[in-house]
Structures are given as structure tokens and as C-alpha cells.
Design a protein around this motif. Sequence first.
Motif, PDB file in Angstrom:
ATOM      1  N   ALA A  29       0.834  -1.210   0.000  1.00  0.00           N
ATOM      2  CA  ALA A  29       0.000   0.000   0.000  1.00  0.00           C
ATOM      3  C   ALA A  29       0.865   1.255   0.000  1.00  0.00           C
ATOM      4  N   THR A  30       1.914   1.253   0.812  1.00  0.00           N
ATOM      5  CA  THR A  30       2.816   2.399   0.863  1.00  0.00           C
ATOM      6  C   THR A  30       3.498   2.616  -0.482  1.00  0.00           C
ATOM      7  N   ASP A  31       3.949   1.542  -1.100  1.00  0.00           N
ATOM      8  CA  ASP A  31       4.577   1.646  -2.421  1.00  0.00           C
ATOM      9  C   ASP A  31       3.586   2.170  -3.455  1.00  0.00           C
ATOM     10  N   PHE A  32       2.344   1.699  -3.384  1.00  0.00           N
ATOM     11  CA  PHE A  32       1.300   2.153  -4.301  1.00  0.00           C
ATOM     12  C   PHE A  32       1.032   3.650  -4.114  1.00  0.00           C
ATOM     13  N   ILE A  33       0.955   4.089  -2.870  1.00  0.00           N
ATOM     14  CA  ILE A  33       0.726   5.513  -2.575  1.00  0.00           C
ATOM     15  C   ILE A  33       1.883   6.346  -3.116  1.00  0.00           C
ATOM     16  N   LYS A  34       3.110   5.934  -2.835  1.00  0.00           N
ATOM     17  CA  LYS A  34       4.280   6.682  -3.307  1.00  0.00           C
ATOM     18  C   LYS A  34       4.319   6.759  -4.826  1.00  0.00           C
ATOM     19  N   SER A  35       4.027   5.656  -5.471  1.00  0.00           N
ATOM     20  CA  SER A  35       4.024   5.615  -6.930  1.00  0.00           C
ATOM     21  C   SER A  35       2.935   6.528  -7.493  1.00  0.00           C
ATOM     22  N   SER A  36       1.763   6.475  -6.914  1.00  0.00           N
ATOM     23  CA  SER A  36       0.642   7.300  -7.376  1.00  0.00           C
ATOM     24  C   SER A  36       0.917   8.782  -7.145  1.00  0.00           C
ATOM     25  N   CYS A  37       1.522   9.102  -6.023  1.00  0.00           N
ATOM     26  CA  CYS A  37       1.794  10.504  -5.679  1.00  0.00           C
ATOM     27  C   CYS A  37       2.828  11.146  -6.604  1.00  0.00           C
ATOM     28  N   LYS A  38       3.575  10.332  -7.344  1.00  0.00           N
ATOM     29  CA  LYS A  38       4.549  10.895  -8.290  1.00  0.00           C
ATOM     30  C   LYS A  38       3.850  11.698  -9.383  1.00  0.00           C
ATOM     31  N   GLU A  39       2.568  11.456  -9.577  1.00  0.00           N
ATOM     32  CA  GLU A  39       1.809  12.169 -10.602  1.00  0.00           C
ATOM     33  C   GLU A  39       1.137  13.433 -10.074  1.00  0.00           C
ATOM     34  N   THR A  40       1.411  13.780  -8.824  1.00  0.00           N
ATOM     35  CA  THR A  40       0.813  14.983  -8.236  1.00  0.00           C
ATOM     36  C   THR A  40       1.840  16.116  -8.196  1.00  0.00           C
ATOM     37  N   ARG A  41       1.346  17.320  -8.012  1.00  0.00           N
ATOM     38  CA  ARG A  41       2.227  18.494  -7.963  1.00  0.00           C
ATOM     39  C   ARG A  41       2.993  18.569  -6.650  1.00  0.00           C
ATOM     40  N   TYR A  42       2.348  18.219  -5.551  1.00  0.00           N
ATOM     41  CA  TYR A  42       2.969  18.317  -4.224  1.00  0.00           C
ATOM     42  C   TYR A  42       3.160  16.903  -3.675  1.00  0.00           C
ATOM     43  N   GLN A  43       4.190  16.238  -4.170  1.00  0.00           N
ATOM     44  CA  GLN A  43       4.382  14.817  -3.912  1.00  0.00           C
ATOM     45  C   GLN A  43       4.609  14.492  -2.436  1.00  0.00           C
ATOM     46  N   VAL A  44       5.421  15.281  -1.762  1.00  0.00           N
ATOM     47  CA  VAL A  44       5.708  15.017  -0.342  1.00  0.00           C
ATOM     48  C   VAL A  44       4.426  15.141   0.470  1.00  0.00           C
ATOM     49  N   ALA A  45       3.656  16.184   0.210  1.00  0.00           N
ATOM     50  CA  ALA A  45       2.383  16.374   0.919  1.00  0.00           C
ATOM     51  C   ALA A  45       1.422  15.232   0.606  1.00  0.00           C
ATOM     52  N   ALA A  67      -9.760   8.510  -0.593  1.00  0.00           N
ATOM     53  CA  ALA A  67      -8.982   8.938   0.579  1.00  0.00           C
ATOM     54  C   ALA A  67      -8.414  10.342   0.381  1.00  0.00           C
ATOM     55  N   ALA A  68      -7.950  10.634  -0.826  1.00  0.00           N
ATOM     56  CA  ALA A  68      -7.405  11.971  -1.117  1.00  0.00           C
ATOM     57  C   ALA A  68      -8.487  13.039  -0.978  1.00  0.00           C
ATOM     58  N   LEU A  69      -9.678  12.734  -1.458  1.00  0.00           N
ATOM     59  CA  LEU A  69     -10.789  13.687  -1.339  1.00  0.00           C
ATOM     60  C   LEU A  69     -11.197  13.865   0.124  1.00  0.00           C
ATOM     61  N   SER A  70     -11.257  12.769   0.868  1.00  0.00           N
ATOM     62  CA  SER A  70     -11.607  12.840   2.293  1.00  0.00           C
ATOM     63  C   SER A  70     -10.571  13.634   3.082  1.00  0.00           C
ATOM     64  N   ALA A  71      -9.301  13.436   2.759  1.00  0.00           N
ATOM     65  CA  ALA A  71      -8.226  14.188   3.421  1.00  0.00           C
ATOM     66  C   ALA A  71      -8.361  15.677   3.125  1.00  0.00           C
ATOM     67  N   SER A  72      -8.735  15.997   1.904  1.00  0.00           N
ATOM     68  CA  SER A  72      -8.933  17.390   1.518  1.00  0.00           C
ATOM     69  C   SER A  72     -10.074  18.016   2.316  1.00  0.00           C
ATOM     70  N   VAL A  73     -11.180  17.291   2.433  1.00  0.00           N
ATOM     71  CA  VAL A  73     -12.321  17.787   3.222  1.00  0.00           C
ATOM     72  C   VAL A  73     -11.878  18.070   4.650  1.00  0.00           C
ATOM     73  N   SER A  74     -11.130  17.144   5.221  1.00  0.00           N
ATOM     74  CA  SER A  74     -10.660  17.297   6.598  1.00  0.00           C
ATOM     75  C   SER A  74      -9.797  18.556   6.763  1.00  0.00           C
ATOM     76  N   ASN A 179      -3.630  17.980  -5.240  1.00  0.00           N
ATOM     77  CA  ASN A 179      -3.180  16.591  -5.368  1.00  0.00           C
ATOM     78  C   ASN A 179      -4.365  15.642  -5.591  1.00  0.00           C
ATOM     79  N   ALA A 180      -5.453  15.900  -4.877  1.00  0.00           N
ATOM     80  CA  ALA A 180      -6.645  15.054  -5.039  1.00  0.00           C
ATOM     81  C   ALA A 180      -7.147  15.128  -6.481  1.00  0.00           C
ATOM     82  N   LEU A 181      -7.130  16.323  -7.068  1.00  0.00           N
ATOM     83  CA  LEU A 181      -7.573  16.457  -8.459  1.00  0.00           C
ATOM     84  C   LEU A 181      -6.663  15.669  -9.401  1.00  0.00           C
ATOM     85  N   ALA A 182      -5.373  15.700  -9.147  1.00  0.00           N
ATOM     86  CA  ALA A 182      -4.443  14.920  -9.978  1.00  0.00           C
ATOM     87  C   ALA A 182      -4.768  13.429  -9.891  1.00  0.00           C
TER      88      ALA A 182
END
Length: 196
Positions: A29-45, A67-74, A179-182
Motif C-alpha cells: 500500500a505504501t509503495d502504491f501511494i508513493k508511486s501514485s503521488c509521483k503524478e501529483t504536484r505536491y508529492q511530499v504532501a 482517501a485523497a478527497l476525504s483528506a482534503s475535506v478534513s 493533489n486530489a484532483l491529480a
Amino acid sequence: MATKLLWLSLLILNLLLHTSSTVGSETAATDFIKSSCKETRYQVACVKTLSGYGSKIGKSEQALTSAALSASVSKIVSCVSSLKEMEKAKELKARELKAVRDCIENMNYSVDSLNRSVKELDLLGNPKGKDSRLHVSNVQSWVSAAITDQDTCIGSITDASFKSSIKHKLLDASHVTTNALALVNRLASNYHTQTP
């Protein structure tokens, strides 16, 4: 006694196997998240924000996006709380108070759009047909609207000293939503390439 030792050995083996598979799935799951986040503008965040959702995400694109959308709402709800505290401050000038109220209104619109997006995302079924593409398109539109509302909020606060007290929090929420939009767009590419 031998039966107890055998039972205890089996119990320990079962725990070790369960722990090993749990660690393996968390790593995946962590590897999947890291890989997916490479396509976002703010990868570390992105990685930081989604890491806490790893067990829910697994390797699911839809769960990741949700999860990205829920995190954004929060994050935005937290901003609204801070803005409401600022609204109560007696030292605010009239124009600052108006800016805070406008900002609260825009951020609430943003939350509404993102909540609609989460519900719409839940409507995605297994078949990747016409309805699924419509649902994904709606999510894209609402997340884009949420970003516009956040940008309007950030732009409405012009007083430098006043802006600095809330700016970091607003920008953090904006980055998480961007990031959620990406990730929504990444998910959408899976649906738009399918034939009904």
C-alpha cells in the motif's frame, strides 16, 4: 504437555504469518501511494497525507482517490474552524472581517463540492461504461470547483499581516486538494479509455 506445546507453536506460527502478511500488505500500500503521488504536484504532501489511509487504500485507485478527497475535506474543515476563530477576534478591521466571512463561505462551498465528489465516486460500479465515465467527469468538475473556491478565499485576504496568520493552513489545504484532483484525473484516465 506435548499437545500444549504443539498448540502454542501453531499459535506463534499463525501470529508470525499474519504479521508477515500484514507488513507485506502495508508495504504494498505504501509503495502504491508513493508511486501514485509521483503524478501529483505536491508529492511530499501527497505521501504524507495519504500514508495514514494505507490499510483502506491497499492498491485500489478508487480507494486512493476517495482517501485523497476525504483528506482534503478534513483539511478544509480545519481551515474553516480557524477562520471562524479569527472571525471572533475583536481587533479585526471591517474589511478584514468581510474577507474572513467571504473566505469561510468559499471554503464551505469547497467542502460541499468535495463531499459531493466523494458520494459520486462511491457510485462507480465495476463496469467501466458510460455511467462510470459520467460519474468520474462529475467528480473532476466538482473538485475543480472546490479548488476555485479555495483560490478565491486565499485571494480575498489581502492584508499581509493578517494573511500570514492563516495563509500556511489555507495553502496546505489547497495543495492537498490539488493533489486530489491529480489523482481524480489519473482515475478518470482509466474510465475514459474504456469503451461502453
